[in-house]
Design an enzyme around this catalytic site. Sequence first.
Site, PDB file in Angstrom:
ATOM      1  N   LYS A   1       0.858  -1.183   0.000  1.00  0.00           N
ATOM      2  CA  LYS A   1       0.000   0.000   0.000  1.00  0.00           C
ATOM      3  C   LYS A   1       0.897   1.238   0.000  1.00  0.00           C
ATOM      4  O   LYS A   1       1.882   1.295   0.756  1.00  0.00           O
ATOM      5  CB  LYS A   1      -0.873  -0.054   1.256  1.00  0.00           C
TER       6      LYS A   1
ATOM      7  N   SER B   1      -9.439   0.596   2.429  1.00  0.00           N
ATOM      8  CA  SER B   1      -8.641   1.488   1.624  1.00  0.00           C
ATOM      9  C   SER B   1      -7.407   0.829   1.024  1.00  0.00           C
ATOM     10  O   SER B   1      -6.742   1.438   0.184  1.00  0.00           O
ATOM     11  CB  SER B   1      -8.188   2.678   2.479  1.00  0.00           C
TER      12      SER B   1
ATOM     13  N   SER C   1      -9.892  -1.836   6.570  1.00  0.00           N
ATOM     14  CA  SER C   1      -9.165  -1.619   5.310  1.00  0.00           C
ATOM     15  C   SER C   1      -8.202  -2.724   4.917  1.00  0.00           C
ATOM     16  O   SER C   1      -7.619  -2.657   3.822  1.00  0.00           O
ATOM     17  CB  SER C   1      -8.412  -0.285   5.361  1.00  0.00           C
TER      18      SER C   1
END
Lengths: 67, 472
Positions: B80, B155, B179
């Site tokens: 990420k 996310s 997330s």
Amino acid sequence: MVGSELVRRMNEGYARLRLEAARIEELPIEVEQLRKAIEVASAKVDFDIDPYDFQAALLELSAGAGK
Amino acid sequence: MTDWSRASLTETADAIAAGKTTARDVVEACLDRISRLDGTLNSFVEVDGAGARAAADAADAAQREGRPLGPLHGVPMAHKDMYYRQGKVSACGSRLRADWHAPFTSTALQRLDRAGALDIGRLLMVEFAMGPHGYNPNYPQCRNPWNPDYIPSGSSSGSGVAVGGRLVHAALGSDTGGSIRCPAAVSGVTGLLPTYGRVSRHGAMPMSHSLDVVGPLARTARDCARLLGVLAGADPADASTLARPVPDYEAALDASAPLPTVGIARGYFDAGVHPDVARAHVQAADDLRRAGFTVKDVALPPDLLEEVAELHPLVMKSEGAANHTPTMREQEADYTFEVGHRLHAGFFIPASHYIRALKLRGQYLRAFAKAAFTQADLILAPVLAIPVPTIAETTGRTGKAYLDMVVAITRNTKVINYLGLPAIGVPCGFTSNGLPTSFQLIGRPLQEAALLRAADRYQQVTDWHRREPATI
């Protein structure tokens, strides 16, 4: 109850965001929901507890972890 | 010939260590898949092909020279885009940080580097990790590997899609309200939320420091066990980390100790569950029994969990507003519309309310543990109570229906973040739209070994985690 006038004044005094008038009218719905959340739970707040109690609880409850 | 990009992380790492393949061959397989598929999936914001090949060659050379190998030696990962690496861009999904170069390397990346993992690129994330649907208007639309018309969730959007699409073997995500578990669930992969404080957050972009947890998305529970063994442990640079020994999670998978009892959550988690999801979870409970677990219903206090669900955003939004005050004042136009709006309310929460929400966490945690873990060792609940929504259902909408959809995605996950408990999301079937669904197992603090062992046992008697999207 949170209303648009309160949001407008808080924004002027504290937040100082460049909020459009329409947004100032919308925001009280969400802010009021957050206010209600803490009001519902407030009776449970222990005067003698501080936020670090959370870490203590994590460690205390981990003691029973096995398997 | 084995396509090692489709094998699990542990299978691949063990094959490299045994000389059955090389890091370079594995990297080439992943880069080939990225070049063929990521034009549609858009899970990467940057692929460092040259760097990946050079790192793989160096890993292979080290092996030939007989140097000690780490447990992740030569395995391609990507993360990420919020894990700082010194001198490299970490954009955090934002135009504000598009050219921001990190001044130091995060503890999580340092530990993965030491274990021999290769870092081959940056994965798409929702801007500043604020949004459960998983898209980010600053980049091309990230798409679900099972069907590009459906959301990747977020996310950690790119993390779920890249692992589910077999572009990399595993990825770091971060979980503030779901997330890791939500994108893992919609892409059909395994996602681990460690206990708050089990893994250092140092050098991971802060969204809400009281709730943020660093963890992996991978193809199997065994992969997550190996990764957690590398990532976990106290860190002087992150005062929230818990100074407790790190068990050998992978060895614990094969322990002969009695299996934990599993409690099917009744109350809160079973409200509003779509029939397709419910059907998959009934089957999952049966499969857990078949794997040797005692499974029984456990009554949880819905009022307590409803209150927790309302307190979570109070903490998250207060801390988010604090983090973003200077830029929201001066550069709100550089935020995407939705994220800017998500931040607004946090500026109007009195400090006394925020602190009271923090003071309550320990009390709610003890009350939940008393209700749940006196009846069962682990709690079983859906990750998403609804089938995966389409991009069309969640994009560019406003109004109550849209907000209800967004709230529904994280309803079952955010409460666990407020309580600071560990959980693992495990694929357990498909809904009638052809998209994956997952359950989560929730455990006591620091009980990751039990969660991983249960998930691994389940994955030994099922093959949902082995299923691959048709595009593969």
